[in-house]
Write a protein that holds these residues in place. Structure first.
Motif, PDB file in Angstrom:
ATOM      1  N   GLY A 161     -33.075 -21.949  55.184  1.00 56.70           N
ATOM      2  CA  GLY A 161     -32.896 -20.529  54.938  1.00 56.70           C
ATOM      3  C   GLY A 161     -32.968 -20.223  53.456  1.00 56.70           C
ATOM      4  O   GLY A 161     -33.235 -21.095  52.635  1.00 56.70           O
ATOM      5  N   THR A 162     -32.732 -18.953  53.112  1.00 52.67           N
ATOM      6  CA  THR A 162     -32.791 -18.519  51.718  1.00 52.67           C
ATOM      7  C   THR A 162     -31.391 -18.403  51.145  1.00 52.67           C
ATOM      8  O   THR A 162     -30.537 -17.700  51.703  1.00 52.67           O
ATOM      9  N   HIS A 163     -31.165 -19.099  50.043  1.00 57.58           N
ATOM     10  CA  HIS A 163     -29.880 -19.089  49.351  1.00 57.58           C
ATOM     11  C   HIS A 163     -30.017 -18.258  48.072  1.00 57.58           C
ATOM     12  O   HIS A 163     -30.975 -18.442  47.309  1.00 57.58           O
ATOM     13  N   TYR A 164     -29.057 -17.363  47.846  1.00 59.38           N
ATOM     14  CA  TYR A 164     -29.024 -16.585  46.611  1.00 59.38           C
ATOM     15  C   TYR A 164     -27.871 -17.079  45.740  1.00 59.38           C
ATOM     16  O   TYR A 164     -26.761 -17.315  46.236  1.00 59.38           O
ATOM     17  N   ILE A 165     -28.142 -17.238  44.442  1.00 59.94           N
ATOM     18  CA  ILE A 165     -27.138 -17.764  43.524  1.00 59.94           C
ATOM     19  C   ILE A 165     -26.985 -16.810  42.353  1.00 59.94           C
ATOM     20  O   ILE A 165     -27.969 -16.447  41.690  1.00 59.94           O
ATOM     21  N   GLU A 166     -25.745 -16.399  42.089  1.00 57.71           N
ATOM     22  CA  GLU A 166     -25.440 -15.522  40.966  1.00 57.71           C
ATOM     23  C   GLU A 166     -24.325 -16.134  40.129  1.00 57.71           C
ATOM     24  O   GLU A 166     -23.404 -16.744  40.670  1.00 57.71           O
ATOM     25  N   LEU A 167     -24.406 -15.956  38.815  1.00 55.28           N
ATOM     26  CA  LEU A 167     -23.366 -16.425  37.905  1.00 55.28           C
ATOM     27  C   LEU A 167     -22.619 -15.235  37.340  1.00 55.28           C
ATOM     28  O   LEU A 167     -23.220 -14.372  36.690  1.00 55.28           O
ATOM     29  N   TYR A 168     -21.293 -15.182  37.578  1.00 58.22           N
ATOM     30  CA  TYR A 168     -20.431 -14.201  36.939  1.00 58.22           C
ATOM     31  C   TYR A 168     -19.816 -14.878  35.720  1.00 58.22           C
ATOM     32  O   TYR A 168     -19.227 -15.955  35.836  1.00 58.22           O
ATOM     33  N   ALA A 169     -19.964 -14.263  34.561  1.00 53.69           N
ATOM     34  CA  ALA A 169     -19.437 -14.839  33.323  1.00 53.69           C
ATOM     35  C   ALA A 169     -18.675 -13.779  32.541  1.00 53.69           C
ATOM     36  O   ALA A 169     -19.129 -12.633  32.425  1.00 53.69           O
ATOM     37  N   ILE A 170     -17.513 -14.158  32.010  1.00 51.94           N
ATOM     38  CA  ILE A 170     -16.693 -13.259  31.204  1.00 51.94           C
ATOM     39  C   ILE A 170     -16.325 -13.974  29.913  1.00 51.94           C
ATOM     40  O   ILE A 170     -15.852 -15.119  29.944  1.00 51.94           O
ATOM     41  N   PHE A 171     -16.549 -13.290  28.790  1.00 52.89           N
ATOM     42  CA  PHE A 171     -16.223 -13.848  27.486  1.00 52.89           C
ATOM     43  C   PHE A 171     -15.177 -12.958  26.817  1.00 52.89           C
ATOM     44  O   PHE A 171     -15.311 -11.725  26.827  1.00 52.89           O
ATOM     45  N   THR A 172     -14.143 -13.567  26.248  1.00 54.15           N
ATOM     46  CA  THR A 172     -13.084 -12.801  25.599  1.00 54.15           C
ATOM     47  C   THR A 172     -12.791 -13.370  24.216  1.00 54.15           C
ATOM     48  O   THR A 172     -12.871 -14.573  23.991  1.00 54.15           O
ATOM     49  N   GLN A 173     -12.451 -12.439  23.315  1.00 53.77           N
ATOM     50  CA  GLN A 173     -12.025 -12.831  21.974  1.00 53.77           C
ATOM     51  C   GLN A 173     -11.127 -11.715  21.445  1.00 53.77           C
ATOM     52  O   GLN A 173     -11.587 -10.605  21.195  1.00 53.77           O
ATOM     53  N   GLY A 174      -9.830 -12.023  21.287  1.00 55.32           N
ATOM     54  CA  GLY A 174      -8.894 -10.977  20.900  1.00 55.32           C
ATOM     55  C   GLY A 174      -8.895  -9.867  21.937  1.00 55.32           C
ATOM     56  O   GLY A 174      -8.683 -10.099  23.124  1.00 55.32           O
ATOM     57  N   GLY A 175      -9.168  -8.647  21.493  1.00 56.47           N
ATOM     58  CA  GLY A 175      -9.223  -7.527  22.428  1.00 56.47           C
ATOM     59  C   GLY A 175     -10.616  -7.225  22.932  1.00 56.47           C
ATOM     60  O   GLY A 175     -10.816  -6.250  23.661  1.00 56.47           O
ATOM     61  N   ASP A 176     -11.588  -8.059  22.575  1.00 53.55           N
ATOM     62  CA  ASP A 176     -12.978  -7.831  23.004  1.00 53.55           C
ATOM     63  C   ASP A 176     -13.294  -8.615  24.280  1.00 53.55           C
ATOM     64  O   ASP A 176     -12.902  -9.786  24.429  1.00 53.55           O
ATOM     65  N   THR A 177     -14.018  -7.967  25.169  1.00 52.16           N
ATOM     66  CA  THR A 177     -14.458  -8.614  26.422  1.00 52.16           C
ATOM     67  C   THR A 177     -15.930  -8.300  26.661  1.00 52.16           C
ATOM     68  O   THR A 177     -16.342  -7.137  26.567  1.00 52.16           O
ATOM     69  N   VAL A 178     -16.689  -9.334  26.956  1.00 50.61           N
ATOM     70  CA  VAL A 178     -18.094  -9.186  27.325  1.00 50.61           C
ATOM     71  C   VAL A 178     -18.251  -9.753  28.728  1.00 50.61           C
ATOM     72  O   VAL A 178     -17.945 -10.935  28.966  1.00 50.61           O
ATOM     73  N   SER A 179     -18.721  -8.920  29.657  1.00 49.65           N
ATOM     74  CA  SER A 179     -18.775  -9.328  31.064  1.00 49.65           C
ATOM     75  C   SER A 179     -20.200  -9.282  31.602  1.00 49.65           C
ATOM     76  O   SER A 179     -20.967  -8.342  31.312  1.00 49.65           O
ATOM     77  N   TYR A 180     -20.518 -10.293  32.405  1.00 41.60           N
ATOM     78  CA  TYR A 180     -21.767 -10.324  33.170  1.00 41.60           C
ATOM     79  C   TYR A 180     -21.370 -10.567  34.625  1.00 41.60           C
ATOM     80  O   TYR A 180     -21.268 -11.708  35.072  1.00 41.60           O
ATOM     81  N   VAL A 181     -21.092  -9.474  35.311  1.00 43.37           N
ATOM     82  CA  VAL A 181     -20.594  -9.593  36.684  1.00 43.37           C
ATOM     83  C   VAL A 181     -21.485  -8.765  37.619  1.00 43.37           C
ATOM     84  O   VAL A 181     -22.714  -8.838  37.521  1.00 43.37           O
ATOM     85  N   LYS A 182     -20.887  -7.989  38.490  1.00 41.91           N
ATOM     86  CA  LYS A 182     -21.651  -7.296  39.525  1.00 41.91           C
ATOM     87  C   LYS A 182     -22.718  -6.373  38.935  1.00 41.91           C
ATOM     88  O   LYS A 182     -23.866  -6.360  39.389  1.00 41.91           O
ATOM     89  N   ASP A 183     -22.368  -5.588  37.917  1.00 39.96           N
ATOM     90  CA  ASP A 183     -23.332  -4.655  37.323  1.00 39.96           C
ATOM     91  C   ASP A 183     -24.539  -5.399  36.744  1.00 39.96           C
ATOM     92  O   ASP A 183     -25.675  -4.903  36.802  1.00 39.96           O
ATOM     93  N   PHE A 184     -24.290  -6.576  36.178  1.00 36.24           N
ATOM     94  CA  PHE A 184     -25.370  -7.368  35.586  1.00 36.24           C
ATOM     95  C   PHE A 184     -26.394  -7.750  36.646  1.00 36.24           C
ATOM     96  O   PHE A 184     -27.610  -7.669  36.427  1.00 36.24           O
ATOM     97  N   TRP A 185     -25.916  -8.153  37.839  1.00 34.69           N
ATOM     98  CA  TRP A 185     -26.824  -8.614  38.886  1.00 34.69           C
ATOM     99  C   TRP A 185     -27.443  -7.478  39.679  1.00 34.69           C
ATOM    100  O   TRP A 185     -28.365  -7.693  40.460  1.00 34.69           O
ATOM    101  N   GLU A 186     -26.965  -6.239  39.489  1.00 36.23           N
ATOM    102  CA  GLU A 186     -27.594  -5.095  40.150  1.00 36.23           C
ATOM    103  C   GLU A 186     -28.949  -4.766  39.531  1.00 36.23           C
ATOM    104  O   GLU A 186     -29.769  -4.092  40.149  1.00 36.23           O
ATOM    105  N   THR A 187     -29.177  -5.249  38.316  1.00 37.64           N
ATOM    106  CA  THR A 187     -30.458  -4.984  37.640  1.00 37.64           C
ATOM    107  C   THR A 187     -31.237  -6.267  37.409  1.00 37.64           C
ATOM    108  O   THR A 187     -32.191  -6.277  36.625  1.00 37.64           O
TER     109      THR A 187
END
Length: 232
Positions: free
Chosen positions: A98-124
């Motif tokens: 069958g067909t397998h789909y693979i997605e990576l959710y990644a979150i980066f934090t530093q102090g009060g900063d957060t960079v996210s690659y989650v659901k919104d990232f994979w919608e595009t």
């Protein structure tokens, strides 16, 4: 001054100096190892099982950011993952058709900063894709172990996406002469190092495909020592 303190001071100072801080990015890909041992890197692959794959996050510009990774594996038509892994790079062997789909959710934090690659990232963005083909298995009814060297080994003439395999050769009295568990292997027409006589033998094969199909093959095997390509 330690690297961590320096990185923190730099992260605070850069905005004050009018310098934009570089954010970490991901570019997920995979290295696929085929059944013949060769490898191929990309974001999608189709072929038989078992298929081994190394999935890589390919992080750039992480700097002093802390990271969290979540690989999600799901089947086509399913919303929930059947497998979740939390390493930056992870290895998986695919055995289900069958067909397998693979997605990576990644979150980066530093102090009060957060960079996210989650659901919104994979919608595009298209997910990584692995398509495992349906299984098949065919065993021949004759071979000619005469050193010509054509058809000298009795083996499967066609197979694909098998995750289990066991073949056994018997003589006409039910004595086991040979067995093998690799579908690429086979019988050379010998028993305890000696050639067996020309004649009819019997093969029993039990196998399972990546698509769940069970194979239970029983058939005669004609061992033809006098047959060569020139006698066709």
């Amino acid at each position: 001054m330690t690297k961590k303190i320096f990185t923190t001071i730099l992260a605070i100072a850069m905005p004050l100096m009018g310098i934009a801080q570089v954010e970490p990015t991901i570019n997920p890909s995979a290295v696929f190892t085929k059944s013949d041992g060769t490898t191929e890197e990309g974001t999608e692959y189709g072929g038989p099982a078992p298929l081994h794959a190394l999935f890589k996050a390919n992080v750039s510009d992480q700097g002093g950011f802390s990271s969290f990774f979540e690989w999600r594996f799901r089947m086509e038509g399913e919303d929930e993952p059947y497998l979740v892994r939390y390493e930056e790079d992870t290895e998986v062997t695919f055995t289900k058709a069958g067909t397998h789909y693979i997605e990576l959710y990644a979150i980066f934090t530093q102090g009060g900063d957060t960079v996210s690659y989650v659901k919104d990232f994979w919608e595009t963005r298209d997910p990584l894709t692995v398509t495992i083909s349906k299984s098949s298995l065919e065993m021949p009814n004759a071979f000619s172990p005469n050193g010509d060297p054509y058809n000298d080994i009795y083996k499967a003439k066609k197979y694909e996406s098998l995750i289990e395999f066991h073949a056994t050769i018997f003589n006409r009295w039910g004595q086991k002469l040979y067995e093998w568990t690799d579908p690429a292997g086979g019988w050379d027409g010998k028993y305890k190092g000696n050639d067996v006589k020309q004649g009819v033998y019997f093969v029993q094969v039990k196998a399972k495909g990546a698509d769940g199909i069970i194979y239970n093959i029983r058939k005669d095997v004609n061992l033809l020592r006098g047959f060569t390509e020139t006698t066709r």
